[in-house]
Design an enzyme around this catalytic site. Structure first.
Site: not given
Length: 296
Positions: A118, A174, A177, A180, A184, A225, A228
């Site tokens: 990163d 996903c 779904c 998330c 959020c 946070c 999600c």
């Protein structure tokens, strides 16, 4: 790689980033959804062109390292911290663990290798999908089957020609779904695997400089946070972290909001030494806790 602590790893060819992924990233930048993170718009060609990260690269080893889930705040006086930041700084830990792997690879094969954690302009999730580690979810995070998104990603670019892994199937998704998206707090997720950082609580509490918008739905969060990730049905709470340096620090978990609000710069530097939380700086953390206390 398992000896280095990687939960999953794979190898992809060191090809340049394909046109589809390149276009999606450029749209993210041109629309301003990177907010004030100008570093995401620098070195664009290096993000897309493998030879600019490591000349002569032929293979990329991608690896995922599990970190522990954050415990629930001990009381209403204790703030909520992003799980990834509660242990030692992953940049330092993973580089220490992967550097000997790269050195041994070069010793055996006469190659040249570069460890990226990163810190280089690398499209990590794209590379991880190509290496078969997992797929990109609706929340934009890499989802590792059987683990979820509670992982750090890192790479070793190498001039060695290594056996390639099978890429993750493109039809994994996903499947509508939307958990998330609906969970959020700030509506930052766009539903196509991207987000608008200008509304993301992780961005606002970590990267943003200046006052928080008055309508920021901070709740009891002080840094980051995890919403999600935590609501994702692929998240596996039983997936265990094996790297001791990632264990949550008692010195952080024990802090009440009032403790943070009264924290001088010297104590901030001491408590968060070798911690990713230093990313927000002393001023940013005080801003966050003052906003949090105002909501209570």
């Amino acid at each position: 790689m398992e000896a280095a602590g990687a939960a999953r790893w794979g190898v992809s060819a060191a090809d340049d980033v394909d046109e589809g992924a390149r276009g999606q990233y450029l749209e993210f930048i041109s629309s301003g959804r990177n907010a004030s993170m100008e570093y995401l718009s620098r070195n664009l060609e290096a993000r897309f062109t493998t030879g600019l990260v490591l000349p002569g690269a032929r293979s990329i080893i991608s690896a995922a390292f599990v970190y522990p889930e954050a415990p629930e705040p001990r009381s209403g006086r204790h703030p909520r911290w992003a799980a990834y930041a509660l242990g030692d700084d992953y940049h330092e830990v993973i580089r220490r663990r992967l550097s000997p792997v790269a050195e041994e690879l070069d010793r055996r094969l006469g190659s040249v290798s570069r460890v990226c954690v990163d810190t280089a302009p690398v499209m990590e999730r794209y590379r991880a999908v190509r290496a078969g580690i997992g797929f990109r979810g609706c929340n934009g995070m890499l989802i590792v089957p059987g683990i979820g998104s509670r992982v750090f990603l890192a790479e070793i670019f190498t001039t060695a020609a290594l056996p390639l892994s099978t890429p993750s199937p493109s039809d994994i998704s996903c499947a509508g779904c939307r958990r998330c998206l609906e969970a959020c707090p700030a509506g930052a997720l766009l539903g196509d695997g991207t987000l608008d950082a200008r509304r993301c609580l992780s961005y606002l509490t970590i990267e943003h400089r200046g006052e928080l918008p008055a309508d920021t739905p901070l709740g009891d969060r002080i840094y980051g946070c995890d919403t999600c990730r935590r609501v994702c049905p692929h998240e596996n709470p039983s997936a265990q972290a094996t790297i001791s340096e990632f264990a949550p620090r008692e010195s952080i978990l024990s802090l009440s909001a009032a403790d943070v609000a009264a924290m001088p710069r010297e104590r901030f530097s001491a408590v968060f030494a070798h911690s990713a939380i230093k990313r927000t700086k002393h001023e940013g953390l005080l801003r966050n806790v003052k906003f949090l206390l105002k909501l209570q």
